[in-house]
Design a protein around this motif. Structure first.
Motif, short mmCIF file in Angstrom:
data_model
loop_
_atom_site.label_atom_id
_atom_site.label_comp_id
_atom_site.label_asym_id
_atom_site.label_seq_id
_atom_site.Cartn_x
_atom_site.Cartn_y
_atom_site.Cartn_z
N ALA A 1 19.49 88.50 40.00
CA ALA A 1 21.28 87.27 39.30
C ALA A 1 21.54 88.01 39.12
O ALA A 1 22.98 88.60 39.05
CB ALA A 1 20.63 86.24 38.43
N ALA A 2 21.10 89.29 38.14
CA ALA A 2 21.74 89.90 36.49
C ALA A 2 22.56 91.10 37.28
O ALA A 2 23.59 91.50 37.36
CB ALA A 2 20.91 90.32 36.07
N LYS A 3 22.00 91.65 38.76
CA LYS A 3 22.16 92.59 39.31
C LYS A 3 23.81 92.18 39.95
O LYS A 3 24.59 93.34 40.08
CB LYS A 3 21.03 93.16 40.44
N PHE A 4 22.99 91.30 40.47
CA PHE A 4 24.58 90.33 41.88
C PHE A 4 25.47 90.43 40.66
O PHE A 4 26.50 90.16 42.14
CB PHE A 4 24.01 89.82 42.82
N ASP A 5 25.34 89.94 39.69
CA ASP A 5 26.62 89.77 39.47
C ASP A 5 27.35 90.80 38.83
O ASP A 5 28.30 90.34 38.36
CB ASP A 5 26.53 88.35 37.99
N ALA A 6 27.00 91.96 38.67
CA ALA A 6 27.71 93.13 37.67
C ALA A 6 28.51 93.23 39.06
O ALA A 6 28.40 92.91 40.37
CB ALA A 6 26.64 94.07 38.11
N ALA B 1 34.45 99.87 42.51
CA ALA B 1 34.54 100.43 43.31
C ALA B 1 35.93 99.30 44.62
O ALA B 1 37.08 98.55 44.90
CB ALA B 1 34.34 100.69 44.83
N THR B 2 35.09 98.27 44.67
CA THR B 2 35.35 96.78 44.83
C THR B 2 36.16 95.43 44.02
O THR B 2 37.24 95.06 44.24
CB THR B 2 34.79 95.97 45.97
N HIS B 3 35.73 95.89 43.28
CA HIS B 3 35.85 94.99 41.55
C HIS B 3 35.71 93.48 41.99
O HIS B 3 36.30 92.15 41.59
CB HIS B 3 37.43 94.91 41.75
#
Length: 539
Positions: free
Chosen positions: A227-232, A236-238
């Motif tokens: 979850a921490a990785k995917f919330d970052a 480039a896309t914001h």
């Protein structure tokens, strides 16, 4: 280089190679130079052999490498593969027994054989055959990508080598092994090796889902890390790099990917080959009931993507190749000897389906291109020799896909094949239940779906490639993002229905149907099969 893991891997690889050659003597036929024997194993496989064969056929490097890599890279979106395999089996339970029966009565070796017999159209049959060959090549390429990922992790050749030959040496080695034992043993080789492959896969999965979470602090920590990785936020896309739950913008893509893939799964020539090799209609029905056991394995395998995140695999590495996530996870956390077992499961899990795929594509070329258009009077021996050569050429085509396409997200290889093979669904499945569709309308629908789907997929770029870099695009008229293959399928169906109405209205010639209603319910031992060309002609 992990020497103990390499030694174990090589031993298992050598074992299955030997089994592949010995398979020519297993259940040996009276006449081995017959396509029913080389390409369908004599149509004699019972429930358990068929179960292992179809399991080895369906659950491939796509399962071990591509699905966890998609979960590792995007999160929830990668789990579409789990519901699609659940949806597929109730669907195919309705029509695969009918396909087995009519193929058994008339001696059909390929789905294109059935299309030719049902609609009296060599052109439609050739379209189905060529689509099957085309769709199979990226799928074989995916298997070779899986083998390369393992060998890269072991330190053999590898993606960091500056010499292109050494960099792709694992692919050439895989090609040589596949080419040798499929040429000599036909479908019996992957059927025999599938026993070893499935046993290794189940052992590795059971150990992985228990042992790895213990090393990483439990599933709670694993999900928190993911979850921490995917919330970052991606600079480039914001936007977030992924999600643990598919948001509203991704739900159409998720649903169409799952539904489209479920419709395509048993349209692939290699899955049809596994079904037609069964000895009875009931064998097919039983397998459709028990094969969903593999779907549980697929769900557990997908979780390896989250485990790789929690283990820090690829963290901080710019442009990290997600296909290496699972091999490196195993290499980091398993004892060296068991890493070799796990790598053998992945490598053999790629060899088995690649062998079946090349055989199935060779059957299509031989029966529906060579025999129908080039050599109508070909003998069974000539058919078999041509099929063996064609199986080698199909693997060369797969190598071209591997060498020329983006391998950062290998699941796109499978989804590209799915896009194409889905365009044969209307002709094959429609024909199993009704003769209403007109052959010219089916051909026009197929062409519309193929052109639209290929054009849209060609126009999708990714950071690593300008073309074929993705699988989803806006759905015309709806505006939502969906799987291109499913959109093309809907277009195909609309064109086929509309033109059928027009052609029937003008009374266009429909072509002869060589099948009868009784053919679709025939079972082994029925009188309808007593004079059938299979297996009598095979022996």
């Amino acid at each position: 280089m992990n020497v103990p893991a390499l030694v174990v891997f090589v031993l298992f690889f050598a074992l299955v190679t030997v089994l592949g050659f010995l398979a020519a003597r297993w259940r040996k036929a009276d006449n081995a130079l017959h396509l029913d024997e080389w390409g369908l194993g004599g149509r004699s496989f019972g429930t358990w052999i068929t179960w292992f064969l179809l399991g080895g056929d369906l659950y491939t490097a796509y399962t071990f490498i591509a699905v966890p890599a998609a979960v590792y890279g995007a999160g929830a979106a990668g789990f579409f593969a789990v519901p699609y395999t659940i949806i597929a089996y109730p669907l195919v339970f309705l029509f695969l027994p009918r396909l087995w029966s009519v193929a058994r009565v008339h001696g059909y070796v390929t789905p294109a054989d059935f299309v030719r017999g049902r609609y009296g159209s060599r052109a439609l049959s050739a379209a189905v055959a060529l689509t099957g060959i085309l769709a199979t090549m990226p799928y074989i390429a995916l298997q070779l990508v899986g083998i390369q990922a393992v060998l890269d992790t072991l330190g053999i050749g590898g993606g960091t080598s500056g010499n292109w030959f050494m960099k792709d040496l694992p692919l050439f080695l895989a090609f040589a092994v596949l080419a040798a034992y499929t040429y000599s043993s036909g479908l019996r080789a992957p059927a025999l090796i599938a026993f070893v492959k499935d046993a290794l896969v189940y052992i590795v999965i059971i150990v992985a889902v228990i042992y790895i979470p213990m090393r990483l602090g439990g599933y709670g920590h694993i999900f928190d890390a993911a979850a921490a990785k995917f919330d970052a936020v991606n600079p480039a896309t914001h936007k977030p790099v992924g999600s643990m739950v598919s948001g509203p913008d991704a739900q159409w893509a998720y649903a169409t990917l799952a539904l489209g893939s479920s419709l395509a799964l048993f349209m692939y020539p290699h899955t049809v080959t596994g079904v037609l090799a069964a000895k009875s209609r009931n064998t097919v029905r039983r397998n459709m009931a028990i094969l969903p056991a593999y779907s549980l394995m697929l769900g557990l395998l997908a979780l390896l993507g989250f485990m790789a995140i929690a283990a820090g695999v690829g963290k901080g590495v710019k442009g990290y190749n997600a296909q290496l996530a699972v091999p490196q996870l195993f290499d980091n956390l398993f004892p060296s000897w068991f890493t070799g077992v796990a790598f053998a499961a992945i490598g053999i899990g790629a060899l088995v389906p690649a062998a079946i795929m090349s055989i199935a594509a060779a059957n299509l070329f031989t029966r529906n291109i060579y025999k129908d258009f080039l050599r109508p009077d070909a003998t069974p021996e000539q058919e078999t020799r041509i099929a063996k050569i064609a199986s080698l050429l199909v693997k060369v085509g797969a190598l071209v896909f591997v060498l020329g396409m983006d391998k950062q997200l290998a699941i796109n290889l499978q989804l590209l094949g799915g896009l194409w093979i889905l365009q044969t669904f209307v002709s094959i499945v429609g024909g199993l239940f009704t003769r209403w569709f007109h052959r010219w309308a089916l051909l026009a629908g197929w062409a519309a779906g193929m052109v639209y789907g290929t054009w849209k997929a060609y126009g999708i770029a990714s950071p690593a490639t300008k073309h074929f870099g993705g699988n989803s695009a806006a759905i015309p008229g709806i505006g939502e993002i969906g799987y291109i293959g499913f959109t093309a399928f809907v277009l195909n169906l609309i064109v086929a229905v509309a033109l059928t109405l027009v052609l029937r209205a003008v009374k266009a010639p429909e072509g002869a149907d060589e099948t009868s209603p009784a053919d679709y319910g025939a079972e082994a031992g029925d009188r309808a099969l007593e004079d059938a060309p299979v297996p009598a002609a095979a022996h």
